[in-house]
Design a protein around this motif. Structure first.
Motif, PDB file in Angstrom:
ATOM      1  N   ASP A 161      -2.007   2.039   9.135  1.00 44.04           N
ATOM      2  CA  ASP A 161      -2.854   3.209   8.858  1.00 44.04           C
ATOM      3  C   ASP A 161      -4.240   3.097   9.503  1.00 44.04           C
ATOM      4  O   ASP A 161      -5.086   3.967   9.312  1.00 44.04           O
ATOM      5  CB  ASP A 161      -2.960   3.478   7.344  1.00 44.04           C
ATOM      6  CG  ASP A 161      -3.467   2.290   6.538  1.00 44.04           C
ATOM      7  OD1 ASP A 161      -3.236   1.146   6.962  1.00 44.04           O
ATOM      8  OD2 ASP A 161      -4.099   2.498   5.479  1.00 44.04           O
ATOM      9  N   HIS A 162      -4.462   2.027  10.279  1.00 44.35           N
ATOM     10  CA  HIS A 162      -5.792   1.854  10.882  1.00 44.35           C
ATOM     11  C   HIS A 162      -5.788   1.798  12.408  1.00 44.35           C
ATOM     12  O   HIS A 162      -6.837   1.879  13.024  1.00 44.35           O
ATOM     13  CB  HIS A 162      -6.462   0.589  10.323  1.00 44.35           C
ATOM     14  CG  HIS A 162      -6.759   0.714   8.869  1.00 44.35           C
ATOM     15  ND1 HIS A 162      -8.000   1.035   8.380  1.00 44.35           N
ATOM     16  CD2 HIS A 162      -5.948   0.623   7.787  1.00 44.35           C
ATOM     17  CE1 HIS A 162      -7.953   1.118   7.058  1.00 44.35           C
ATOM     18  NE2 HIS A 162      -6.708   0.870   6.675  1.00 44.35           N
ATOM     19  N   GLU A 215       0.831  -1.201   0.000  1.00 43.88           N
ATOM     20  CA  GLU A 215       0.000   0.000   0.000  1.00 43.88           C
ATOM     21  C   GLU A 215       0.860   1.243   0.000  1.00 43.88           C
ATOM     22  O   GLU A 215       0.544   2.239  -0.570  1.00 43.88           O
ATOM     23  CB  GLU A 215      -0.801   0.042   1.295  1.00 43.88           C
ATOM     24  CG  GLU A 215      -2.092  -0.707   1.265  1.00 43.88           C
ATOM     25  CD  GLU A 215      -2.861  -0.361   2.505  1.00 43.88           C
ATOM     26  OE1 GLU A 215      -2.358  -0.656   3.595  1.00 43.88           O
ATOM     27  OE2 GLU A 215      -3.940   0.207   2.389  1.00 43.88           O
ATOM     28  N   HIS A 257      -3.277  -3.086   9.961  1.00 51.22           N
ATOM     29  CA  HIS A 257      -2.352  -2.264   9.178  1.00 51.22           C
ATOM     30  C   HIS A 257      -2.146  -0.942   9.910  1.00 51.22           C
ATOM     31  O   HIS A 257      -3.077  -0.401  10.507  1.00 51.22           O
ATOM     32  CB  HIS A 257      -2.904  -2.003   7.768  1.00 51.22           C
ATOM     33  CG  HIS A 257      -2.691  -3.167   6.847  1.00 51.22           C
ATOM     34  ND1 HIS A 257      -3.331  -3.284   5.637  1.00 51.22           N
ATOM     35  CD2 HIS A 257      -1.901  -4.261   6.967  1.00 51.22           C
ATOM     36  CE1 HIS A 257      -2.937  -4.405   5.055  1.00 51.22           C
ATOM     37  NE2 HIS A 257      -2.082  -5.013   5.847  1.00 51.22           N
ATOM     38  N   HIS A 300      -8.498  -3.753  11.033  1.00 51.54           N
ATOM     39  CA  HIS A 300      -7.413  -4.716  10.822  1.00 51.54           C
ATOM     40  C   HIS A 300      -6.092  -4.110  11.258  1.00 51.54           C
ATOM     41  O   HIS A 300      -6.017  -2.930  11.585  1.00 51.54           O
ATOM     42  CB  HIS A 300      -7.374  -5.192   9.364  1.00 51.54           C
ATOM     43  CG  HIS A 300      -7.074  -4.110   8.364  1.00 51.54           C
ATOM     44  ND1 HIS A 300      -7.913  -3.039   8.141  1.00 51.54           N
ATOM     45  CD2 HIS A 300      -6.016  -3.936   7.527  1.00 51.54           C
ATOM     46  CE1 HIS A 300      -7.386  -2.270   7.203  1.00 51.54           C
ATOM     47  NE2 HIS A 300      -6.229  -2.784   6.812  1.00 51.54           N
ATOM     48  N   ASP A 354     -10.803  -2.035   5.115  1.00 50.85           N
ATOM     49  CA  ASP A 354     -10.155  -2.200   3.809  1.00 50.85           C
ATOM     50  C   ASP A 354     -10.618  -3.512   3.204  1.00 50.85           C
ATOM     51  O   ASP A 354     -10.535  -4.551   3.863  1.00 50.85           O
ATOM     52  CB  ASP A 354      -8.631  -2.257   3.972  1.00 50.85           C
ATOM     53  CG  ASP A 354      -8.024  -0.899   4.253  1.00 50.85           C
ATOM     54  OD1 ASP A 354      -8.794   0.072   4.401  1.00 50.85           O
ATOM     55  OD2 ASP A 354      -6.780  -0.811   4.317  1.00 50.85           O
ATOM     56  N   HIS A 375      -9.217  -8.736   2.498  1.00 53.45           N
ATOM     57  CA  HIS A 375      -8.085  -7.808   2.474  1.00 53.45           C
ATOM     58  C   HIS A 375      -6.861  -8.584   2.954  1.00 53.45           C
ATOM     59  O   HIS A 375      -6.325  -9.378   2.210  1.00 53.45           O
ATOM     60  CB  HIS A 375      -8.413  -6.592   3.357  1.00 53.45           C
ATOM     61  CG  HIS A 375      -7.368  -5.530   3.336  1.00 53.45           C
ATOM     62  ND1 HIS A 375      -6.913  -4.963   2.179  1.00 53.45           N
ATOM     63  CD2 HIS A 375      -6.671  -4.925   4.339  1.00 53.45           C
ATOM     64  CE1 HIS A 375      -5.985  -4.053   2.466  1.00 53.45           C
ATOM     65  NE2 HIS A 375      -5.817  -4.016   3.771  1.00 53.45           N
ATOM     66  N   HIS A 406      -7.742  -4.046  -2.523  1.00 49.37           N
ATOM     67  CA  HIS A 406      -8.572  -2.879  -2.240  1.00 49.37           C
ATOM     68  C   HIS A 406      -9.677  -2.795  -3.297  1.00 49.37           C
ATOM     69  O   HIS A 406      -9.747  -3.626  -4.198  1.00 49.37           O
ATOM     70  CB  HIS A 406      -7.727  -1.604  -2.294  1.00 49.37           C
ATOM     71  CG  HIS A 406      -6.861  -1.411  -1.093  1.00 49.37           C
ATOM     72  ND1 HIS A 406      -7.362  -1.319   0.182  1.00 49.37           N
ATOM     73  CD2 HIS A 406      -5.511  -1.289  -0.980  1.00 49.37           C
ATOM     74  CE1 HIS A 406      -6.358  -1.153   1.031  1.00 49.37           C
ATOM     75  NE2 HIS A 406      -5.232  -1.139   0.352  1.00 49.37           N
TER      76      HIS A 406
HETATM   77 ZN   LIG Z   1      -5.145  -2.384   4.983  1.00 43.49          ZN
END
Ligand SMILES: [Zn+2]
Ligand SMILES: [Zn+2]
Length: 868
Positions: free
Chosen positions: A588-589, A31, A586, A584, A704, A682, A740
């Motif tokens: 960015d979350h 990503e 990742h 999840h 996602d 995802h 995605h």
């Molecule tokens: Zn993700």
């Protein structure tokens, strides 16, 4: 210099234990890396497979060192021998405000350094173009989330930027912190991370300066809470290596494996809140400059081969004799600069005052000390500690030539100017949907200091060489009127806004004005992968009622976004949040969760509310990270009551009695009828959720995912679907590879679900201002922006905002369309040439288009950081 490398064995051990996480991060890396797609991509994917199938065989690769790196290092070495650094300055990144904690960037032509790296630091560095390319030394003053919250994201970004090695200096627990982030960041094998703990006599020397770490211990007695109202935390002092039974968060297999690793079911706790690390940084001396004109006048052979040897001797401070005449260095050279020193010190609470003020190593740089006095002291010290007499006397013991820079909540400085700018312009379109951003102002009064001092502002510089002076040329201005003027000059913008307003005044007034105030959805972060100046990473606040809120995902900097959205009301907002859903693992979350938890506790204390833990609904893997952080960095577990997402899936195995009662409490508190989750397509352990209110509305959040039937089933006839739309149409292959959705796929899912309204979010950062979409946008679809807030009554208005948005961002849309056309042309040509070869069939069309050189994706994410 004592370098302590993380032992490869323990890394391998972690890979084995967290195989799933290794794979998760690989996807996350994908990503994050748009510019390096074609080559890196298949490699990463295949590594994933290897990872999953036989993690034990995974090779530990040495960090890459390119020829460029080797060459530049050699050049630097040569340059140092001759010159020493010519330009060195310290620059404020985060001024210490509540939304941007204290961090300092130090620049020289050879090296870049960072002192502390709280959440949002990399976003500020990206926005303000602070070069990350040679940022290979990060110094941490204390093991607290305010200082390390942005470190995991920063490490990933530096890795993507190609920095081969990063040295982390500070509390020894940093090593544990790095291990903890591996839980979601994967093996981090492309970047070498060396932790230099502040054990006695640690010094770091490079081309620019020598940095000495000075460990300082607070003398507070065990179990007396540390008085850090700054963060609202109560961290009882503990001596290192204490054994404590881990607080049972929940019996449903969270951290069970962790517990097995320590005998007797006890966790090895190394948390050490009594430790801060101060830094004394001493620039290398710089030899004086050779003055050509004076040398000529004195008859020295300027311009001939003979001069080189003479210059070298004179610059070294030796006198030379030329043609019988003795020449002294001061006649033809400017004086040698011995190298100023600066000190960075954090004094988080009164307990640290005495140990800092009596520290022998620091006093060497005060009046009467054996060293030249410090040119600059950087105080990361809250206002109430500055009020302390002993601290003030300590400041006074530096001579008047020493400058004092103070970073704390008293700083009033806008950091995220681009965010304020875009919101001011969007506000012209619809003042309620795009409310003006605010500033949080501290309630604490200013200390009266006898010592002259300078309050931090974002980008304020103190130059240490060539000349010691304050530099204010980079300071930011946040001129709302200017932003409005700029927008007004965009062709057609005002006309489109008027049209939109005309509509709002008629039909929509009926809907919006009289519609229910709740629920209200506030988009706090709508970008993917890494925080950027316009769009932060995932975070959506759902205000269910005036006293109940729920947060969907919590990427890095979510708290900062809340702070700028609510200003002085941020405490009320925080106190209202009773549930957080993390889709999840990742980065960015979820990497904004800890700020949210610490700040929420502070808010409750300020408001005089009884503290209660937050209900955290997340994949179980999150608890490995929280447990590690809790054991080695700061107490965190008492902030959460954990409900594993899997227990909320339809037909899930029955959770324990404790979890069942937690779920019941969650529903009751927020007046919900149902809180459901489902697995999505995802990474492993990625969930979507659906919340159904007692009054009948249903909100579905995709997290996602690729288009997912389970999500359609869970969200049948939902009132609102918030769905990710990372990529534009035409990039379906990329979307599949990265798991995605494209915009049309997201809309398609909403239609299949028969959702009343669809809001798109999680846009790739290549669509910084506005995503690219085709005309299939209908009156049931809206695009989200950071700080946009909508109520269900706004569904009719939101699609009407698109024409003014399109005119405001016409330039960007034009550029994106150009890129799309070029890509399509290339794809067509690729297909044609294959047709000529007679190889065209349905299967090969797919493959063929892959072979066509991929569009040089703008990859803003990386390019800008690289360029920096
Ligand atoms: Zn993700
Ligand atoms: Zn994401």
């Amino acid at each position: 210099m004592n370098k302590v490398y993380l032992p490869c064995k323990s890394i391998a051990f972690l890979i084995v234990r967290h195989t799933f996480t290794g794979r998760i991060q690989k996807l996350s890396c994908i990503e994050r890396r748009y510019t390096q797609t074609t080559i890196q991509f298949p490699r990463t994917m295949s590594t994933n497979t290897t990872d999953r199938q036989n993690p034990g065989l995974k090779k530990f690769k040495a960090p890459k060192e390119t020829l460029r790196h080797v060459k530049s290092r050699e050049q630097r070495k040569r340059a140092v021998e001759v010159h020493g650094p010519a330009i060195v300055y310290a620059q404020v990144v985060g001024a210490g405000t509540r939304d941007n904690g204290p961090s300092l960037y130090v620049f020289s032509e050879f090296n870049r350094y960072l002192f502390n790296c709280g959440e949002g630091t990399q976003r500020l560095m990206q926005e303000h173009k602070l070069k990350a390319a040679r940022l290979d030394n990060i110094f941490i003053t204390r093991m607290s989330w305010e200082n390390v919250g942005g470190l995991s994201g920063m490490i990933l970004t530096l890795k993507d930027t190609g920095v081969p090695e990063v040295n982390l200096s500070g509390p020894p627990q940093l090593e544990k912190y790095v291990n903890a982030i591996r839980v979601f960041s994967g093996p981090l094998e492309e970047i070498k991370l060396s932790v230099r703990p502040c054990t006695a006599e640690t010094q770091h020397t490079d081309e620019t300066m020598t940095v000495s770490q000075i460990p300082i211990r607070a003398n507070f007695c065990t179990d007396k809470p540390m008085n850090t109202m700054n963060s609202g935390k109560n961290s009882p002092s503990r001596s290192p290596q204490i054994q404590e039974p881990r607080r049972s968060v929940d019996s449903d297999d969270t951290g069970r494996r962790e517990r097995e690793t320590s005998p007797g079911g006890k966790a090895q706790v190394t948390r050490d809140p009594a430790l801060v690390v101060a830094y004394v940084c001493k620039l290398h001396p710089k030899k004086g400059n050779f003055l050509v004109a004076q040398a000529k006048e004195l008859g020295l052979p300027v311009g001939t081969a003979a001069i080189g040897r003479l210059i070298a001797a004179l610059k070294d401070g030796k006198s030379v004799t030329y043609e019988g005449k003795e020449i002294h260095p001061e006649q033809v050279c400017t004086p040698t600069d011995p190298g100023p020193a600066f000190i960075v010190v954090e004094c988080p609470s009164e307990e640290f005052v005495q140990p800092i003020c009596t520290n022998q190593q620091l006093s060497r740089y005060q009046v009467g000390g054996p060293e030249d006095p410090a040119a600059l002291v950087v105080h990361m010290t809250p206002e109430r500690v500055l009020k302390n007499d002993q601290y003030q006397q300590w400041m006074e013991r530096f001579p008047s030539t020493t400058e004092h820079l103070i970073l704390n909540e008293q700083a009033c400085s806008a950091h995220n100017v681009r965010s304020y700018k875009i919101q001011t312009q969007l506000n012209l379109i619809h003042p309620e949907i795009f409310p003006e951003l605010k500033h949080y102002k501290t309630k604490e009064t200013l200390a009266t200091l006898n010592t002259p001092n300078v309050r931090a502002e974002c980008l304020l510089k103190f130059q240490l060489r060539p000349k010691t002076e304050w530099q204010r040329d980079a300071l930011l201005s946040c001129d709302t009127e200017e932003f409005v003027k700029e927008a007004a000059q965009v062709p057609n913008f005002i006309q489109e806004v008027e049209k939109c307003k005309g509509f709002s005044a008629t039909d929509a007034a009926l809907l919006s004005g009289q519609a229910e105030k709740f629920p209200e959805v506030v988009f706090l972060g709508t970008g993917s992968a890494l925080p950027m100046k316009i769009r932060n990473v995932s975070g959506t606040l759902v205000n269910i009622s005036s006293t109940q809120s729920l947060l969907l995902d919590c990427g890095e900097g979510t708290f900062g976004q809340l702070c700028r959205h609510y200003g002085d009301d941020v405490d009320e907002t925080l106190a209202n949040i009773s549930t957080v859903f993390i889709s999840h693992m990742h980065a960015d979350h979820h990497t904004g969760l800890l700020s949210l938890l610490f700040q929420r506790e502070r808010a409750m204390t300020v408001l005089g509310k009884t503290f209660s833990p937050i209900c955290l609904v997340a994949p179980v893997q999150i608890m490995f990270w929280l447990n590690q952080y809790h054991d080695h960095c700061e107490e965190i577990l008492r902030h959460v009551s954990f409900v594993p997402s899997k227990f909320l899936c339809e037909g899930a195995e029955l959770p324990s009695v404790k979890t069942t009662s937690l779920i019941e409490a969650l529903l009751k508190k927020s007046d919900l009828e149902k809180f459901q989750t489902c697995l999505v397509r995802h990474c492993k352990h990625a969930f979507a959720c659906s919340i159904t209110h007692q009054s009948g509305w249903q909100l579905v959040f995709s997290g996602d995912t690729m288009p997912c039937d389970a999500l359609v089933n869970m969200g049948k006839s939902a009132t609102l679907l918030i769905h990710e739309a990372t990529l534009e149409d035409g990039l379906e292959e990329e979307a599949v590879a990265k798991r995605h959705s494209t915009t049309s796929q997201a809309i398609g899912i909403g239609m299949k679900m028969n959702a009343q309204f669809i809001m798109l979010n999680h846009f790739s950062q290549r669509y910084a201002k506005i995503p690219l979409f085709r005309e299939d946008f209908n009156d049931r679809v809206g695009i989200s922006f950071d700080h946009m807030q909508i109520r269900f009554g706004d569904f009719k208005i939101v699609p009407r905002l698109i024409p003014p948005l399109k005119s405001l961002f016409a330039e960007e849309i034009g550029e994106m369309e150009d890129r799309r056309e070029k890509r399509e042309l290339r794809q067509m040509r690729g297909a044609e040439s294959m047709e000529e070869q007679g190889t065209l069939n349905a299967v090969e069309l797919g493959r063929g288009s892959k072979r066509v050189p991929e569009e040089p994706t703008p990859g803003v994410e990386n390019k800008r950081l690289k360029a920096n």
